[in-house]
Design an enzyme around this catalytic site. Structure first.
Site, PDB file in Angstrom:
ATOM      1  N   GLU A 162       0.788  -1.235   0.000  1.00 37.11           N
ATOM      2  CA  GLU A 162       0.000   0.000   0.000  1.00 37.11           C
ATOM      3  C   GLU A 162       0.822   1.289   0.000  1.00 37.11           C
ATOM      4  OE1 GLU A 162      -2.686  -0.430   3.315  1.00 37.11           O
ATOM      5  OE2 GLU A 162      -3.711  -2.133   2.421  1.00 37.11           O
ATOM      6  N   GLU A 269      -6.104 -10.823  -1.358  1.00 34.54           N
ATOM      7  CA  GLU A 269      -6.919 -10.618  -0.147  1.00 34.54           C
ATOM      8  C   GLU A 269      -8.408 -10.546  -0.492  1.00 34.54           C
ATOM      9  OE1 GLU A 269      -5.431  -7.383   2.278  1.00 34.54           O
ATOM     10  OE2 GLU A 269      -3.358  -7.773   1.702  1.00 34.54           O
TER      11      GLU A 269
END
Ligand code: XIL
Length: 373
Positions: A162, A269
């Site tokens: 991220e 995910e």
């Protein structure tokens, strides 16, 4: 003949039961000897994010039936595994690693460098902000220790998580990593990981990858790293999606665009929230108490799951893994995000660990060996 008909109608009845119904004649509605990993054997490994606790619960049998890959949900993150300078807490990560090894599951490592779940000491030295040199050395020490411990056992690492900003006019997230080290912390993290285990596949991992704007920033980052000779093997698409996004054209164009990078793609995910997508935590508000898994929510979720797996199969040459974030609707991180305590139902197994109707949709495709195939 009569007996044959009877057997056929019992089977049909078992197959047509909605998930959550008790098993009929000792059978779950779908073939209980095959799992997601078997239906997708010719496509990609199918994984799941786990806590050490789950491996000692009734969820363990479900994991072994359905999945052939695991990711520690929290146990290998910097805060949990490296709580103080020079002190590592290996127990939870070791137990997940040992379980994977005993049961012949692949293991993905998650993650080595992130702005969240970072230990407080990391960015401070003698009560002051740490210098760039010291922070890069700490990052190196951390990555070397963790990657080295699981060398040869973790086949792929999410190295940087991220790093790209959600703000349209900002390229990278202004995390302490970026503010203190500048952009080079990203390349350095990959170098350190590669030095510690040259055999491991190294991924950059991010969310909201379906946004047209963020997608191009992620593309630019990965392309730049590749061109600079940084040892990056792939891009992880978190795939925290919802009943309202992505659309099929949006996901198709996302997978197409990222395929142009020429690196491996993994869905790392996956979950499909039954609420409209929100990316920031917020307080509860009126309406949030309606958390039932209604038939309308279920139908919408089925459509997104089906569409997503249709496209994962379409891009099978590029996609080398699909991992769900959590095991069943009994526990999901989305029960506390974006709204604390708002129950979500984002996975393929319900709270009683039974296959939901979406399960049949993602496993019933030409060549899957599904009963209705
Ligand atoms: C989440 C875990 O599931 C939670 O238990 C924890 O409290 C917060 O982090 N993106 C990621 C994951 O890369 O590491 C996050 O996992 C979910 C979002």
């Amino acid at each position: 003949m009569f007996l044959k008909l009877l057997a056929a109608s019992v089977l049909f009845f078992a197959w047509s039961l909605p998930s959550g119904c008790p098993p009929v004649l000792g059978k779950t509605p779908l073939d209980s000897t095959r799992g997601l990993k078997d239906y997708y054997a010719k496509y990609f490994p199918v994984g799941v994010a786990v806590s050490p606790r789950a491996l000692h619960s009734d969820e363990a049998a479900l994991i072994l039936r359905e999945f052939n890959s695991m990711t520690p949900e929290n146990a290998m993150k910097m805060g949990p595994i490296h709580p103080e300078e020079g002190r590592y807490f290996w127990r939870d990560a070791d137990s997940i690693m040992a379980y994977a090894q005993r049961n012949h599951l692949r293991l993905r490592g998650h993650n080595l460098c992130w702005h969240n779940q970072t230990p407080a000491w990391m960015f401070v030295q003698d009560g002051k902000p740490v210098s760039k040199e010291v922070l890069l050395q700490r990052l190196k020490d951390h990555i070397t220790a963790v990657v080295n411990r699981y060398k040869g056992q973790i086949y792929a690492w999410d190295v940087v998580n991220e790093a790209v900003s959600d703000k349209p006019d900002e390229y990278l997230r202004p995390s302490p990593w970026l503010q203190i080290c500048g952009e080079e912390y990203i390349a350095k993290a990959f170098q350190y990981a590669h030095e510690a285990d040259p055999g491991a596949q190294l991924f950059y991992n991010d969310y909201n990858e379906i946004s047209a704007v963020k997608r191009e920033k992620i593309f630019r980052l990965v392309k730049g790293l590749k061109e600079a000779g940084v040892p990056i093997s792939g891009l992880g698409l978190q795939a925290h999606w919802a009943v309202n996004e992505p659309s099929a054209p949006q996901l198709d164009s996302t997978l197409k665009r990222f395929s142009e990078l020429g690196v491996k793609l993994q869905i790392t995910e996956l979950d499909i929230s039954v609420y409209p997508k929100e990316h920031n935590a917020r307080a509860a508000r009126p309406g949030d108490e309606d958390t039932a898994f209604s038939p309308v929510k279920e139908q919408k979720q089925i459509e997104v799951f089906k569409m997503a797996f249709d496209l994962f199969r379409k891009y099978r040459r590029n996609i080398s893994g699909v991992t769900f974030w959590n095991i069943s609707d009994r526990n999901s991180w989305l029960d506390n995000f974006p709204v604390r305590g708002r129950k979500d139902h984002p996975l393929l197994f319900d709270q009683a660990l039974q296959r939901k109707r979406a399960y049949a949709e993602v496993t019933n495709f030409q060549g899957s060996g599904h009963r209705a195939d």
